[in-house]
Design a protein around this motif. Sequence first.
Motif, PDB file in Angstrom:
ATOM      1  N   HIS A 162      -2.301   6.741   0.613  1.00 57.39           N
ATOM      2  CA  HIS A 162      -3.536   6.324   1.294  1.00 57.39           C
ATOM      3  C   HIS A 162      -3.605   6.813   2.735  1.00 57.39           C
ATOM      4  O   HIS A 162      -4.699   6.849   3.314  1.00 57.39           O
ATOM      5  CB  HIS A 162      -3.678   4.808   1.257  1.00 57.39           C
ATOM      6  CG  HIS A 162      -3.926   4.276  -0.123  1.00 57.39           C
ATOM      7  ND1 HIS A 162      -4.058   2.950  -0.389  1.00 57.39           N
ATOM      8  CD2 HIS A 162      -4.038   4.895  -1.322  1.00 57.39           C
ATOM      9  CE1 HIS A 162      -4.255   2.760  -1.681  1.00 57.39           C
ATOM     10  NE2 HIS A 162      -4.236   3.945  -2.271  1.00 57.39           N
ATOM     11  N   GLU A 190       0.828  -1.203   0.000  1.00 57.64           N
ATOM     12  CA  GLU A 190       0.000   0.000   0.000  1.00 57.64           C
ATOM     13  C   GLU A 190       0.868   1.261   0.000  1.00 57.64           C
ATOM     14  O   GLU A 190       1.797   1.389   0.796  1.00 57.64           O
ATOM     15  CB  GLU A 190      -0.932   0.000   1.210  1.00 57.64           C
ATOM     16  CG  GLU A 190      -1.988   1.048   1.121  1.00 57.64           C
ATOM     17  CD  GLU A 190      -3.245   0.686   1.870  1.00 57.64           C
ATOM     18  OE1 GLU A 190      -4.192   1.467   1.751  1.00 57.64           O
ATOM     19  OE2 GLU A 190      -3.278  -0.328   2.557  1.00 57.64           O
ATOM     20  N   TYR A 231      -1.639   3.302  10.913  1.00 56.47           N
ATOM     21  CA  TYR A 231      -1.869   2.338   9.839  1.00 56.47           C
ATOM     22  C   TYR A 231      -1.548   0.916  10.322  1.00 56.47           C
ATOM     23  O   TYR A 231      -2.331  -0.006  10.130  1.00 56.47           O
ATOM     24  CB  TYR A 231      -1.016   2.683   8.617  1.00 56.47           C
ATOM     25  CG  TYR A 231      -1.012   1.588   7.584  1.00 56.47           C
ATOM     26  CD1 TYR A 231      -2.090   1.414   6.714  1.00 56.47           C
ATOM     27  CD2 TYR A 231       0.058   0.693   7.489  1.00 56.47           C
ATOM     28  CE1 TYR A 231      -2.093   0.394   5.761  1.00 56.47           C
ATOM     29  CE2 TYR A 231       0.060  -0.315   6.541  1.00 56.47           C
ATOM     30  CZ  TYR A 231      -1.017  -0.459   5.697  1.00 56.47           C
ATOM     31  OH  TYR A 231      -1.032  -1.474   4.766  1.00 56.47           O
TER      32      TYR A 231
END
Length: 139
Positions: free
Chosen positions: A9, A5, A133
Amino acid sequence: MKKREPISHIMTKGVVTVNENDNLRDVVEKLKKHAIRHIPVVCGKDVIGIISRTDINRLTFGALFEGQEGADEAILDMLNIAQVMTSKPKTISSDTIIRDSAEIFVKEEFHALPVVDNGELKGIITTTDVLKYFLEQYD
């Protein structure tokens, strides 16, 4: 866990900045108003530095952010942003993998990195963003 990722984001996209010609009082005001710890310093579109709450605390012995009355703020008028900021900060691109940004934070001991794509500031990522995260991966 999402292994590839990108930081785009999780980075903060609406970045608060200061201009190299602003004064340190402007920096303090923005840090307090937006409850942030790092502000990129820009000249036009170029990121030329980064200044942190820690940088200011070193000058004022932390008094400005701890609500101490009578803190000696004269130092803010004696110095300019260029004298206090970290010049030419390391930057990363928005397609950098989150894990890679975590490795940079650990290796370099930074706490924030401006995100720059094609010479333009697109965001900022902090150690807090990365930790949040990783914590979400355990939910």
